[in-house]
Design a protein around this motif. Structure first.
Motif, short mmCIF file in Angstrom:
data_model
loop_
_atom_site.label_atom_id
_atom_site.label_comp_id
_atom_site.label_asym_id
_atom_site.label_seq_id
_atom_site.Cartn_x
_atom_site.Cartn_y
_atom_site.Cartn_z
N LEU A 165 62.33 39.54 61.92
CA LEU A 165 63.17 38.47 62.44
C LEU A 165 64.62 38.82 62.16
CD1 LEU A 165 63.72 35.61 63.54
CD2 LEU A 165 63.44 34.77 61.21
N PHE A 166 65.39 39.08 63.20
CA PHE A 166 66.83 39.24 63.08
C PHE A 166 67.47 37.86 63.16
CE2 PHE A 166 66.20 43.64 63.66
CZ PHE A 166 67.41 44.32 63.65
N CYS A 167 68.35 37.55 62.23
CA CYS A 167 69.20 36.37 62.32
C CYS A 167 70.62 36.91 62.34
CB CYS A 167 68.97 35.44 61.13
SG CYS A 167 69.82 33.85 61.25
N SER A 168 71.27 36.85 63.51
CA SER A 168 72.37 37.80 63.70
C SER A 168 73.35 37.38 64.77
CB SER A 168 71.76 39.15 64.10
OG SER A 168 72.73 40.10 64.41
N PHE A 213 65.93 39.98 58.71
CA PHE A 213 67.11 40.86 58.65
C PHE A 213 68.31 40.06 59.15
CE2 PHE A 213 70.10 44.10 59.68
CZ PHE A 213 69.78 45.22 58.93
N ALA A 214 69.21 39.73 58.22
CA ALA A 214 70.42 38.98 58.58
C ALA A 214 71.58 39.94 58.78
CB ALA A 214 70.76 37.97 57.48
N TRP A 215 72.34 39.71 59.83
CA TRP A 215 73.49 40.58 60.12
C TRP A 215 74.74 39.71 60.11
CZ3 TRP A 215 72.35 45.68 62.52
CH2 TRP A 215 73.50 46.50 62.59
N TYR A 216 75.49 39.81 59.04
CA TYR A 216 76.71 39.05 58.79
C TYR A 216 76.33 37.88 57.86
CZ TYR A 216 81.65 38.32 60.06
OH TYR A 216 83.02 38.25 60.04
N LEU A 217 77.19 37.63 56.89
CA LEU A 217 76.83 36.68 55.84
C LEU A 217 76.84 35.23 56.31
CD1 LEU A 217 78.73 38.13 52.73
CD2 LEU A 217 76.43 38.62 53.55
N LEU A 218 77.78 34.89 57.17
CA LEU A 218 77.96 33.49 57.54
C LEU A 218 77.92 33.34 59.06
CD1 LEU A 218 78.68 30.77 56.07
CD2 LEU A 218 81.04 31.20 56.74
N PRO A 219 77.03 32.52 59.60
CA PRO A 219 76.04 31.67 58.93
C PRO A 219 74.68 32.34 58.76
CG PRO A 219 76.06 31.13 61.25
CD PRO A 219 77.09 32.23 61.06
N TYR A 220 74.55 33.58 59.27
CA TYR A 220 73.23 34.20 59.38
C TYR A 220 72.61 34.51 58.02
CZ TYR A 220 75.71 34.75 63.76
OH TYR A 220 76.47 34.51 64.87
N GLY A 221 73.43 35.03 57.09
CA GLY A 221 72.91 35.33 55.78
C GLY A 221 72.47 34.09 55.02
N VAL A 222 73.25 33.01 55.16
CA VAL A 222 72.89 31.76 54.49
C VAL A 222 71.58 31.22 55.07
CG1 VAL A 222 73.60 29.39 54.01
CG2 VAL A 222 75.29 31.25 53.97
N TYR A 282 64.10 39.04 52.59
CA TYR A 282 65.16 39.26 53.58
C TYR A 282 66.10 40.36 53.12
CZ TYR A 282 68.79 36.84 50.84
OH TYR A 282 69.69 36.47 49.88
N CYS A 283 66.67 41.03 54.10
CA CYS A 283 67.76 41.98 53.89
C CYS A 283 68.98 41.45 54.62
CB CYS A 283 67.39 43.36 54.42
SG CYS A 283 66.04 44.16 53.56
N VAL A 284 70.13 41.95 54.24
CA VAL A 284 71.35 41.50 54.89
C VAL A 284 72.25 42.69 55.14
CG1 VAL A 284 72.50 40.99 52.68
CG2 VAL A 284 73.29 39.87 54.78
N ARG A 285 72.89 42.69 56.30
CA ARG A 285 73.91 43.68 56.65
C ARG A 285 75.24 42.93 56.72
NH1 ARG A 285 75.40 49.23 57.90
NH2 ARG A 285 77.59 48.87 58.27
N HIS A 286 76.21 43.39 55.98
CA HIS A 286 77.51 42.72 56.00
C HIS A 286 78.51 43.53 56.80
CE1 HIS A 286 79.82 45.44 53.42
NE2 HIS A 286 78.68 45.62 52.75
N ALA A 287 79.59 42.88 57.20
CA ALA A 287 80.73 43.56 57.84
C ALA A 287 81.88 43.59 56.84
CB ALA A 287 81.12 42.82 59.11
N GLY A 288 82.96 44.26 57.21
CA GLY A 288 84.09 44.37 56.31
C GLY A 288 84.71 43.03 55.97
N SER A 289 84.82 42.15 56.97
CA SER A 289 85.45 40.85 56.74
C SER A 289 84.62 39.98 55.82
CB SER A 289 85.69 40.13 58.07
OG SER A 289 84.47 39.95 58.77
N ASP A 290 83.31 40.21 55.74
CA ASP A 290 82.45 39.45 54.84
C ASP A 290 82.91 39.57 53.39
OD1 ASP A 290 80.86 38.73 56.92
OD2 ASP A 290 79.19 40.00 56.41
N VAL A 291 83.22 40.81 52.99
CA VAL A 291 83.52 41.05 51.58
C VAL A 291 85.01 41.01 51.27
CG1 VAL A 291 81.41 42.36 51.14
CG2 VAL A 291 83.43 43.55 51.97
N THR A 292 85.86 41.03 52.28
CA THR A 292 87.30 40.97 52.02
C THR A 292 87.87 39.58 52.25
OG1 THR A 292 87.76 41.68 54.29
CG2 THR A 292 87.66 43.40 52.60
N ARG A 293 87.27 38.80 53.16
CA ARG A 293 87.81 37.48 53.47
C ARG A 293 86.86 36.36 53.03
NH1 ARG A 293 89.46 38.79 59.77
NH2 ARG A 293 91.06 40.35 59.36
N LEU A 294 85.64 36.40 53.51
CA LEU A 294 84.73 35.28 53.28
C LEU A 294 84.28 35.21 51.82
CD1 LEU A 294 82.50 35.47 56.48
CD2 LEU A 294 84.61 34.20 56.12
#
Length: 382
Positions: free
Chosen positions: A4-7, A105-114, A127-139
């Motif tokens: 299941l991709f949540c993405s 498999f979540a792709w991006y922390l918000l809202p998919y990772g939550v 579940y696994c999660v794939r983050h983007a750069g803005s996830d860890v620098t902004r969110l």
């Protein structure tokens, strides 16, 4: 596996949406049962890929089962908000009742990772999660989001990341991390059909004089520098395949020069990008002061693999390893230099096929990349 991709997903424009699309399709083609839950059909118009029926058919008739939240049917409540996370979660739970997923498999922390974290807690599915750069620098740094997003990362059975911040994630307490490079799909190749620019996009300019800007129209992506140079180009037409909140402002500012040097063709779905790149003479990546330190656009890699010369901001030209030698750095803050570079690139020959093959060897074979991710996902279940 039943995944299941949540993405993020098309018709949301952008690099993360495109990467999720290519990976989901590849896993489905390998025989995995892939379902994608997204809010893509609720994306703001400024960031939406406008799909005609043929484009919708690509999504809806795929081996990947796609379900999106919609804006209709949600009762009003105060204070008014769009409950993306809750809607995604509800669909995840509904699909799990019949499909019994092995992995989320979540792709991006918000809202998919939550949503994935909550679904995992309620179903027991890892579940696994794939983050983007803005996830860890902004969110992740935001005081109202830090605790829940940190929980998303540290509770995941695997976090897919880049090698540059893998150590940082381990320091945060992530249990298992996988460094996954950007490897464009096999469709990015010099061999293949080229788009008919007139029939497909209404481009009236000579295809032999067209350069392409692809992506969101924002200051960090270099749109301001590009349009400043557009007024000075002599022999080229810049095709703008993207959208954004600043699109109207840029069109208004360019109104007197629009028909000569710039044409807006709208955001393009990922499966049409390779043929579009092959059809133009150059691709322009003027990214400048983007603001996300780990960010590395896939566009230069994709264009080189298609055999199309790349003009790239000298601020980021060195971020592409061995492929950097095939890129053409330019000072995008000097609009005269950028305009001359665009005209020169359009008049230059395409990259040699052997150069494209060298680039593919450098960035990796997409099928091998998918196989590696497949094994990483399976390892989570062991």
């Amino acid at each position: 596996m039943r995944i299941l991709f949540c993405s993020k997903y098309p018709p949301i424009q952008g690099g993360e949406s495109a990467k999720a699309y290519w990976l989901a399709e590849a896993l489905a083609q390998k025989g995995h049962e892939v379902t994608v839950i997204t809010n893509a059909f609720e994306v703001e118009p400024a960031y939406e890929i406008k799909l005609e029926q043929a484009g919708l058919d690509v999504l809806l008739k795929s081996r990947v089962k796609l379900r999106s939240t919609l804006q209709i049917g949600v009762p009003r409540f105060i204070p008014r908000t769009n409950p993306y996370c809750e809607k995604l979660l509800s669909i995840c739970l509904e699909e799990h009742e019949t499909r019994r997923f092995d992995l989320i498999f979540a792709w991006y922390l918000l809202p998919y990772g939550v949503a994935a974290l909550t679904a995992s807690c309620l179903t027991g599915v890892p579940y696994c999660v794939r983050h983007a750069g803005s996830d860890v620098t902004r969110l992740l740094a935001h005081p109202y989001l830090n605790r829940i997003l940190l929980q998303v990362l540290t509770s995941a059975s695997g976090v897919f990341t880049s090698g540059r911040i893998q150590g940082y994630l381990r320091e945060l307490g992530c249990r298992r991390t996988f460094a996954t490079p950007t490897v464009p799909a096999a469709e990015f190749s010099p061999i293949g059909e080229s788009a008919n620019l007139y029939d497909e996009f209404g481009v009236t300019a000579d295809p032999g004089k067209c350069a392409l800007f692809l992506g969101k129209l924002s200051r960090g992506k270099g749109a301001q520098q590009l349009f400043a140079a557009a007024e000075l180009v002599q022999h080229s037409c810049i095709l703008v395949a993207g959208a954004g909140e600043e699109l109207t402002d840029y069109k208004a500012a360019l109104s007197g020069h629009l028909s000569k040097s710039v044409m807006f063709i709208g955001a393009v779905p990922p499966w049409r990008v390779p043929s579009l790149m092959r059809a133009v003479r150059a691709v322009i990546v003027p990214e400048y002061n983007f603001g996300v330190a780990p960010h590395r656009s896939a566009i230069p890699l994709e264009a080189v693999l298609c055999g199309t010369p790349v003009l790239i901001s000298d601020q980021i030209a060195g971020h592409y390893g061995d492929v950097s030698k095939l890129l053409r750095p330019v000072n995008v803050t000097d609009r005269r230099e950028l305009a001359r570079a665009i005209d020169d690139a359009v008049a230059s020959p395409k990259l040699a096929v052997e150069s494209c093959r060298d680039a593919r060897r450098s960035v990796g074979v997409f099928e091998d990349h998918v196989a590696a991710i497949e094994q990483q996902l399976k390892s989570v279940l062991q």
